[in-house]
Enzyme design. Structure first.
Site, PDB file in Angstrom:
ATOM      1  N   GLU A  91     -21.248  81.337 -11.610  1.00 39.55           N
ATOM      2  CA  GLU A  91     -21.923  81.255 -12.902  1.00 39.55           C
ATOM      3  C   GLU A  91     -21.400  82.304 -13.871  1.00 39.55           C
ATOM      4  O   GLU A  91     -21.082  83.428 -13.489  1.00 39.55           O
ATOM      5  CB  GLU A  91     -23.427  81.508 -12.741  1.00 39.55           C
ATOM      6  CG  GLU A  91     -24.184  80.418 -12.045  1.00 39.55           C
ATOM      7  CD  GLU A  91     -25.673  80.735 -11.937  1.00 39.55           C
ATOM      8  OE1 GLU A  91     -26.370  79.960 -11.280  1.00 39.55           O
ATOM      9  OE2 GLU A  91     -26.118  81.768 -12.504  1.00 39.55           O
ATOM     10  N   CYS A 104     -21.787  87.517 -19.541  1.00 40.31           N
ATOM     11  CA  CYS A 104     -22.187  88.060 -18.244  1.00 40.31           C
ATOM     12  C   CYS A 104     -21.333  87.402 -17.169  1.00 40.31           C
ATOM     13  O   CYS A 104     -21.328  86.168 -17.041  1.00 40.31           O
ATOM     14  CB  CYS A 104     -23.667  87.780 -17.992  1.00 40.31           C
ATOM     15  SG  CYS A 104     -24.259  88.375 -16.392  1.00 40.31           S
ATOM     16  N   CYS A 111     -24.231  86.688  -2.579  1.00 38.03           N
ATOM     17  CA  CYS A 111     -24.549  88.117  -2.590  1.00 38.03           C
ATOM     18  C   CYS A 111     -25.229  88.515  -1.287  1.00 38.03           C
ATOM     19  O   CYS A 111     -26.095  87.802  -0.792  1.00 38.03           O
ATOM     20  CB  CYS A 111     -25.460  88.437  -3.774  1.00 38.03           C
ATOM     21  SG  CYS A 111     -25.837  90.189  -3.967  1.00 38.03           S
ATOM     22  N   CYS A 115     -31.889  91.254  -2.534  1.00 41.54           N
ATOM     23  CA  CYS A 115     -33.120  91.617  -3.239  1.00 41.54           C
ATOM     24  C   CYS A 115     -34.088  90.442  -3.133  1.00 41.54           C
ATOM     25  O   CYS A 115     -33.711  89.296  -3.388  1.00 41.54           O
ATOM     26  CB  CYS A 115     -32.818  91.950  -4.694  1.00 41.54           C
ATOM     27  SG  CYS A 115     -31.671  93.334  -4.875  1.00 41.54           S
ATOM     28  N   CYS A 118     -34.502  87.808  -6.100  1.00 41.81           N
ATOM     29  CA  CYS A 118     -33.307  87.405  -6.841  1.00 41.81           C
ATOM     30  C   CYS A 118     -32.715  86.092  -6.351  1.00 41.81           C
ATOM     31  O   CYS A 118     -32.570  85.873  -5.149  1.00 41.81           O
ATOM     32  CB  CYS A 118     -32.263  88.520  -6.739  1.00 41.81           C
ATOM     33  SG  CYS A 118     -30.748  88.163  -7.639  1.00 41.81           S
ATOM     34  N   GLY A 163     -23.554  88.676  -7.310  1.00 37.30           N
ATOM     35  CA  GLY A 163     -22.810  89.639  -6.508  1.00 37.30           C
ATOM     36  C   GLY A 163     -23.079  91.076  -6.906  1.00 37.30           C
ATOM     37  O   GLY A 163     -23.678  91.358  -7.946  1.00 37.30           O
ATOM     38  N   SER A 195     -23.221  96.800 -13.751  1.00 32.02           N
ATOM     39  CA  SER A 195     -24.516  97.038 -13.100  1.00 32.02           C
ATOM     40  C   SER A 195     -24.348  97.132 -11.589  1.00 32.02           C
ATOM     41  O   SER A 195     -23.600  96.358 -10.994  1.00 32.02           O
ATOM     42  CB  SER A 195     -25.470  95.887 -13.438  1.00 32.02           C
ATOM     43  OG  SER A 195     -26.698  96.033 -12.766  1.00 32.02           O
ATOM     44  N   SER A 218     -29.766  98.997 -11.108  1.00 30.94           N
ATOM     45  CA  SER A 218     -30.948  98.173 -10.843  1.00 30.94           C
ATOM     46  C   SER A 218     -31.905  98.988  -9.977  1.00 30.94           C
ATOM     47  O   SER A 218     -31.680  99.139  -8.780  1.00 30.94           O
ATOM     48  CB  SER A 218     -30.539  96.885 -10.116  1.00 30.94           C
ATOM     49  OG  SER A 218     -29.727  96.096 -10.962  1.00 30.94           O
ATOM     50  N   LEU A 219     -32.954  99.494 -10.581  1.00 23.70           N
ATOM     51  CA  LEU A 219     -33.885 100.379  -9.875  1.00 23.70           C
ATOM     52  C   LEU A 219     -35.101  99.605  -9.359  1.00 23.70           C
ATOM     53  O   LEU A 219     -35.347  99.561  -8.148  1.00 23.70           O
ATOM     54  CB  LEU A 219     -34.310 101.521 -10.797  1.00 23.70           C
ATOM     55  CG  LEU A 219     -35.093 102.663 -10.165  1.00 23.70           C
ATOM     56  CD1 LEU A 219     -34.295 103.336  -9.058  1.00 23.70           C
ATOM     57  CD2 LEU A 219     -35.497 103.687 -11.220  1.00 23.70           C
ATOM     58  N   HIS A 220     -35.868  99.025 -10.260  1.00 20.84           N
ATOM     59  CA  HIS A 220     -36.951  98.075  -9.966  1.00 20.84           C
ATOM     60  C   HIS A 220     -38.159  98.650  -9.223  1.00 20.84           C
ATOM     61  O   HIS A 220     -39.138  97.929  -9.014  1.00 20.84           O
ATOM     62  CB  HIS A 220     -36.424  96.853  -9.204  1.00 20.84           C
ATOM     63  CG  HIS A 220     -35.269  96.177  -9.855  1.00 20.84           C
ATOM     64  ND1 HIS A 220     -35.212  95.947 -11.220  1.00 20.84           N
ATOM     65  CD2 HIS A 220     -34.110  95.685  -9.341  1.00 20.84           C
ATOM     66  CE1 HIS A 220     -34.059  95.341 -11.513  1.00 20.84           C
ATOM     67  NE2 HIS A 220     -33.381  95.190 -10.415  1.00 20.84           N
ATOM     68  N   ASN A 296     -37.766  86.326 -14.525  1.00 25.12           N
ATOM     69  CA  ASN A 296     -37.527  84.883 -14.606  1.00 25.12           C
ATOM     70  C   ASN A 296     -37.878  84.277 -13.244  1.00 25.12           C
ATOM     71  O   ASN A 296     -37.170  84.520 -12.268  1.00 25.12           O
ATOM     72  CB  ASN A 296     -36.060  84.587 -14.940  1.00 25.12           C
ATOM     73  CG  ASN A 296     -35.778  84.730 -16.424  1.00 25.12           C
ATOM     74  OD1 ASN A 296     -36.551  84.284 -17.252  1.00 25.12           O
ATOM     75  ND2 ASN A 296     -34.666  85.370 -16.752  1.00 25.12           N
ATOM     76  N   CYS A 340     -30.276  84.640 -12.589  1.00 30.43           N
ATOM     77  CA  CYS A 340     -28.905  84.706 -12.092  1.00 30.43           C
ATOM     78  C   CYS A 340     -28.800  84.048 -10.716  1.00 30.43           C
ATOM     79  O   CYS A 340     -29.538  84.367  -9.796  1.00 30.43           O
ATOM     80  CB  CYS A 340     -28.496  86.177 -12.016  1.00 30.43           C
ATOM     81  SG  CYS A 340     -26.794  86.400 -11.573  1.00 30.43           S
TER      82      CYS A 340
END
Length: 356
Positions: A91, A104, A111, A115, A118, A163, A195, A218-220, A296, A340
């Protein structure tokens, strides 16, 4: 299968041509045809001698991606699904902003970071993308813009697609050097952001690179218990190690770093987490920016929902009161497969159904 010539930096292309008996200046000519005139056939390079064209054609392809699906959002966001030579799907997203056209890109097929919220990790990593396949995404999107005839060009890049970019480090760095090269696409380093989910050794390595690319992490989650629940990479590289690597990066670069924080309803979006995050970033707040991202939803991760507007507002205001620079990300492509990896996952399922 031939590799894409887009994978070579100008220095690598020069070395290849000289090693094969061609004049050094030919590399700059070829580079000009590829990135300024944007031809997609070696035969169209009219000022290149026949022997050089034959050499290039025998060893390389130009574009190795084929458009498979294109989704266009009401807000102008376009999600492309590209098929590679080996049949794998990736993508790429084009987003329109007042400041320009941002793309992007994807760096891996699938991947392995895993996560839990995701869509990218729904399908395990099949392989890394070669540098030419990453550059090829930019060139396909630029071809789309060229065909519109408005003279617009890709001006910004975010390496945030499917990825973990730092898990494909060598190809990532070649890609960055190709798109940043002033003789080619000349996309400014300050207009490019990479990222990472937190591969701390690579953050340190990236800090040593002689290139001024922006870094996002990416902390989250602001604590190990919660971050390990939603991001299994935290078990290998817990927050203490991650923050040490970020301090090293900030010391080396003195450049602002962005912390990505996806807000998940009643998971990581309480004022308590906002206060913990402010405390975590307090000593680096002058070089930190927190990007708060409304989630999302992904069908396969039904346990997660988007945070309520009042929770997003409270989280944002808590950070602001404690001196943390932050903002809530504007949404793009919510009426298409915005998350994503979502479009790729759906397309692969469709193809399996057809095959059966």
């Amino acid at each position: 299968m031939k590799k894409s010539i887009y994978g070579l930096t100008l220095e690598q292309l020069t070395a290849f041509l000289v090693d094969n008996g061609q004049k050094k200046f030919r590399a700059a000519q070829v580079w000009d045809w590829l990135y300024k005139k944007r031809v997609i056939n070696f035969a169209d390079m009219t000022n290149i001698n026949k022997e050089c064209l034959q050499l290039l054609d025998e060893n390389f392809a130009i574009q190795t991606l084929e458009e498979s699906v294109k989704q266009v959002s009401d807000d102008g966001t376009i999600k492309f699904l590209f098929k590679m030579q080996d049949g794998n799907l990736i993508e790429t997203v084009l987003m329109k902003f007042p400041y320009g056209q941002s793309v992007c890109v994807t760096t891996q097929v699938g991947c392995n970071i895993g996560c839990s919220f995701c869509a990218s990790g729904l399908l395990r990593k099949n392989r890394d993308l070669e540098a030419g396949e990453i550059v090829g995404q930019i060139m396909k999107v630029q071809e789309h813009l060229d065909n519109l005839g408005g003279g617009e060009r890709v001006s910004h890049i975010v390496v945030m697609g499917i990825g973990e970019p730092f898990d494909n480090y060598t190809n990532l760095m070649n890609f960055l050097r190709v798109v940043n090269d002033q003789n080619g696409l000349s996309i400014g380093a300050r207009h490019i952001t990479v990222s990472t989910s937190g591969l701390t050794p690579k953050i340190r390595e990236f800090a040593e690179e002689n290139i001024q690319i922006n870094l996002a992490v990416s902390l989250h989650a602001p604590n190990n218990e919660l971050r390990s629940q939603i991001m299994k990479i935290n078990k290998a590289f817990p927050i203490e190690k991650l923050m040490d690597a970020i301090d090293y990066y900030l010391e080396a670069k003195n450049r602002r770093i962005t912390f990505e924080y996806i807000l998940l309803d009643d998971v990581n979006d309480h004022v308590t987490e906002a206060e913990q995050l402010a405390k975590l970033l307090h000593n680096k707040r002058h070089l930190s920016y927190v990007n708060l991202i409304p989630y999302n939803p992904v069908d396969e991760h039904g346990q997660y929902k988007r945070s309520k507007p009042e929770a997003i507002k409270a989280f944002y205001e808590t950070l602001k009161k404690r001196g943390i620079n932050c903002g809530v990300r504007l949404e793009h492509g919510t009426d298409i497969d915005a998350a994503c990896g979502q479009l790729r996952s759906k397309q692969i399922k469709k193809e399996k159904v057809k095959a059966n």
